[in-house]
Scaffold this motif. Structure first.
Motif, PDB file in Angstrom:
ATOM      1  N   LYS A 113       0.832  -1.193   0.000  1.00 28.74           N
ATOM      2  CA  LYS A 113       0.000   0.000   0.000  1.00 28.74           C
ATOM      3  C   LYS A 113       0.876   1.257   0.000  1.00 28.74           C
ATOM      4  N   LYS A 114       0.324   2.345  -0.517  1.00 27.99           N
ATOM      5  CA  LYS A 114       0.989   3.639  -0.443  1.00 27.99           C
ATOM      6  C   LYS A 114       0.552   4.336   0.845  1.00 27.99           C
ATOM      7  N   ILE A 115       1.475   5.067   1.443  1.00 28.69           N
ATOM      8  CA  ILE A 115       1.239   5.596   2.789  1.00 28.69           C
ATOM      9  C   ILE A 115       1.418   7.109   2.822  1.00 28.69           C
ATOM     10  N   PHE A 116       0.384   7.787   3.308  1.00 24.70           N
ATOM     11  CA  PHE A 116       0.439   9.214   3.622  1.00 24.70           C
ATOM     12  C   PHE A 116       0.551   9.322   5.133  1.00 24.70           C
ATOM     13  N   LEU A 117       1.740   9.691   5.627  1.00 23.46           N
ATOM     14  CA  LEU A 117       1.953   9.836   7.063  1.00 23.46           C
ATOM     15  C   LEU A 117       1.620  11.277   7.452  1.00 23.46           C
ATOM     16  N   ASP A 118       0.504  11.426   8.144  1.00 23.56           N
ATOM     17  CA  ASP A 118      -0.088  12.743   8.413  1.00 23.56           C
ATOM     18  C   ASP A 118       0.229  13.186   9.850  1.00 23.56           C
ATOM     19  N   LEU A 119       1.450  13.720  10.034  1.00 24.40           N
ATOM     20  CA  LEU A 119       1.871  14.151  11.367  1.00 24.40           C
ATOM     21  C   LEU A 119       1.956  15.671  11.494  1.00 24.40           C
ATOM     22  N   LYS A 120       1.819  16.392  10.380  1.00 24.91           N
ATOM     23  CA  LYS A 120       1.702  17.856  10.383  1.00 24.91           C
ATOM     24  C   LYS A 120       2.806  18.544  11.190  1.00 24.91           C
ATOM     25  N   PHE A 121       4.049  18.349  10.788  1.00 27.17           N
ATOM     26  CA  PHE A 121       5.171  18.942  11.515  1.00 27.17           C
ATOM     27  C   PHE A 121       5.090  20.469  11.531  1.00 27.17           C
ATOM     28  N   HIS A 122       5.332  21.045  12.696  1.00 25.52           N
ATOM     29  CA  HIS A 122       5.297  22.503  12.861  1.00 25.52           C
ATOM     30  C   HIS A 122       6.207  22.866  14.024  1.00 25.52           C
ATOM     31  N   ASP A 123       7.421  23.321  13.712  1.00 22.50           N
ATOM     32  CA  ASP A 123       8.396  23.634  14.748  1.00 22.50           C
ATOM     33  C   ASP A 123       9.479  24.505  14.107  1.00 22.50           C
ATOM     34  N   ILE A 124      10.566  24.714  14.826  1.00 20.71           N
ATOM     35  CA  ILE A 124      11.655  25.490  14.238  1.00 20.71           C
ATOM     36  C   ILE A 124      12.238  24.704  13.058  1.00 20.71           C
ATOM     37  N   PRO A 125      12.845  25.401  12.083  1.00 18.55           N
ATOM     38  CA  PRO A 125      13.297  24.735  10.851  1.00 18.55           C
ATOM     39  C   PRO A 125      14.179  23.515  11.079  1.00 18.55           C
ATOM     40  N   ASN A 126      15.138  23.604  12.003  1.00 14.51           N
ATOM     41  CA  ASN A 126      16.054  22.498  12.229  1.00 14.51           C
ATOM     42  C   ASN A 126      15.332  21.251  12.729  1.00 14.51           C
ATOM     43  N   THR A 127      14.367  21.443  13.634  1.00 15.01           N
ATOM     44  CA  THR A 127      13.615  20.316  14.185  1.00 15.01           C
ATOM     45  C   THR A 127      12.749  19.656  13.119  1.00 15.01           C
ATOM     46  N   VAL A 128      12.087  20.468  12.309  1.00 16.83           N
ATOM     47  CA  VAL A 128      11.232  19.920  11.250  1.00 16.83           C
ATOM     48  C   VAL A 128      12.062  19.188  10.205  1.00 16.83           C
ATOM     49  N   ALA A 129      13.221  19.738   9.855  1.00 18.35           N
ATOM     50  CA  ALA A 129      14.098  19.059   8.893  1.00 18.35           C
ATOM     51  C   ALA A 129      14.486  17.678   9.414  1.00 18.35           C
ATOM     52  N   GLY A 130      14.805  17.592  10.690  1.00 16.27           N
ATOM     53  CA  GLY A 130      15.158  16.307  11.276  1.00 16.27           C
ATOM     54  C   GLY A 130      13.993  15.336  11.300  1.00 16.27           C
ATOM     55  N   ALA A 131      12.804  15.859  11.581  1.00 14.24           N
ATOM     56  CA  ALA A 131      11.613  15.006  11.604  1.00 14.24           C
ATOM     57  C   ALA A 131      11.310  14.456  10.214  1.00 14.24           C
ATOM     58  N   VAL A 132      11.443  15.292   9.199  1.00 18.96           N
ATOM     59  CA  VAL A 132      11.195  14.850   7.830  1.00 18.96           C
ATOM     60  C   VAL A 132      12.194  13.761   7.430  1.00 18.96           C
ATOM     61  N   LYS A 133      13.445  13.932   7.824  1.00 18.98           N
ATOM     62  CA  LYS A 133      14.444  12.891   7.539  1.00 18.98           C
ATOM     63  C   LYS A 133      14.030  11.555   8.162  1.00 18.98           C
ATOM     64  N   SER A 134      13.565  11.623   9.405  1.00 17.65           N
ATOM     65  CA  SER A 134      13.196  10.404  10.118  1.00 17.65           C
ATOM     66  C   SER A 134      12.066   9.657   9.434  1.00 17.65           C
ATOM     67  N   VAL A 135      11.020  10.375   9.026  1.00 15.76           N
ATOM     68  CA  VAL A 135       9.886   9.675   8.406  1.00 15.76           C
ATOM     69  C   VAL A 135      10.195   9.273   6.969  1.00 15.76           C
ATOM     70  N   ALA A 136      11.033  10.046   6.282  1.00 17.38           N
ATOM     71  CA  ALA A 136      11.409   9.664   4.920  1.00 17.38           C
ATOM     72  C   ALA A 136      12.164   8.340   4.927  1.00 17.38           C
ATOM     73  N   LYS A 137      12.956   8.112   5.968  1.00 18.55           N
ATOM     74  CA  LYS A 137      13.702   6.851   6.081  1.00 18.55           C
ATOM     75  C   LYS A 137      12.774   5.651   6.246  1.00 18.55           C
ATOM     76  N   LEU A 138      11.553   5.910   6.731  1.00 13.60           N
ATOM     77  CA  LEU A 138      10.589   4.816   6.904  1.00 13.60           C
ATOM     78  C   LEU A 138      10.029   4.335   5.571  1.00 13.60           C
ATOM     79  N   GLY A 139      10.225   5.145   4.524  1.00 16.98           N
ATOM     80  CA  GLY A 139       9.727   4.747   3.209  1.00 16.98           C
ATOM     81  C   GLY A 139       8.294   5.124   2.938  1.00 16.98           C
ATOM     82  N   VAL A 140       7.781   6.129   3.663  1.00 14.17           N
ATOM     83  CA  VAL A 140       6.408   6.567   3.388  1.00 14.17           C
ATOM     84  C   VAL A 140       6.381   7.315   2.059  1.00 14.17           C
TER      85      VAL A 140
END
Length: 241
Positions: free
Chosen positions: A59-86
């Motif tokens: 299945k294709k996955i839309f991970l809906d976590l709506k990141f909203h924080d300072i740029p550095n924190t959001v960049a790190g969060a995006v890296k983490s979920v991208a590694k999951l293969g969503v």
């Protein structure tokens, strides 16, 4: 943009709390649905296990976590979920241009490192549970919702994002500013057989696509029906008009 089949445009929101419920629900819905949305409640309860299960089911996955924080924190969060293969994830457009740019750069960095297709990164504009009165009186905006949504969509595109989450009511304005290749993922979709629930800015499936939506997010009308598989088929038929 190549015309998508309706099965590629329907995203079913998994409004459940456990991996076992996800397994049961996806079996009931069957092969007609390709995309599933994993939201905060489910992901915070079960974590990557739910992503692994859906990937096993192809299945294709839309991970809906709506990141909203300072740029550095959001960049790190995006890296983490991208590694999951969503296949898709999101941030809040109200986090600003720099935050979204950093998120987009982080997303591409991981894709290059893993030598895989980048996750589609989209920005949440104005939630579909918010109407004009709430927008003005509670949130303090003086503009129309449609104007703010279009402005945030343009900012998201300038930041390098692939699209936005927005009501279908604003889809035409977004397409005018951002073009046909920009994704417009629309919650607040209610087929003819369902109730509005807590959504304010809603639209029927066929009408939403006609307005320019590229993907429709539908949860309770399918997942909480007596026959989720039949309800998904009805939605796909309504998408055809």
């Amino acid at each position: 943009m190549e015309k998508m089949k309706n099965a590629d445009r329907l995203i079913v929101a998994l409004d459940v709390n456990t991996v076992s419920e996800v397994g049961e629900l996806t079996e009931k819905i069957g092969e007609n649905v390709i995309w599933y949305k994993v939201g905060m409640e489910l992901f915070y309860a079960e974590g990557p296990k739910v992503i692994e299960l859906l990937k096993q089911k192809n299945k294709k996955i839309f991970l809906d976590l709506k990141f909203h924080d300072i740029p550095n924190t959001v960049a790190g969060a995006v890296k983490s979920v991208a590694k999951l293969g969503v296949d898709m994830c999101n941030v809040h457009a109200s986090g600003g241009l720099e935050m979204m740019k950093r998120a987009a750069d982080a997303n591409l960095e991981i894709a290059n490192k893993l030598q895989c297709t980048p996750t589609k990164l989209i920005a949440v504009t104005v939630l579909t549970s918010i109407d004009q009165e709430i927008f003005e009186k509670e949130l303090g905006f003086e503009s129309r919702i449609s104007d703010k949504v279009s402005a945030w969509a343009k900012m998201a595109k300038d930041a390098g994002l692939n699209g936005v989450v927005a009501s279908a009511q604003e889809a035409e304005g977004i397409k005018e500013k951002c073009g046909d290749d920009f994704l417009i993922v629309t919650p607040g979709i209610r087929p003819s057989f369902s109730a509005s629930n807590d959504q304010k800015r809603i639209m029927r499936p066929f009408d939403a696509l006609a307005k320019g939506a590229t993907h429709l997010v539908i949860g309770r009308p399918i997942t909480q029906s007596e026959s989720p598989g039949e309800s998904a088929e009805l939605v796909l038929k309504e998408m055809e008009g």
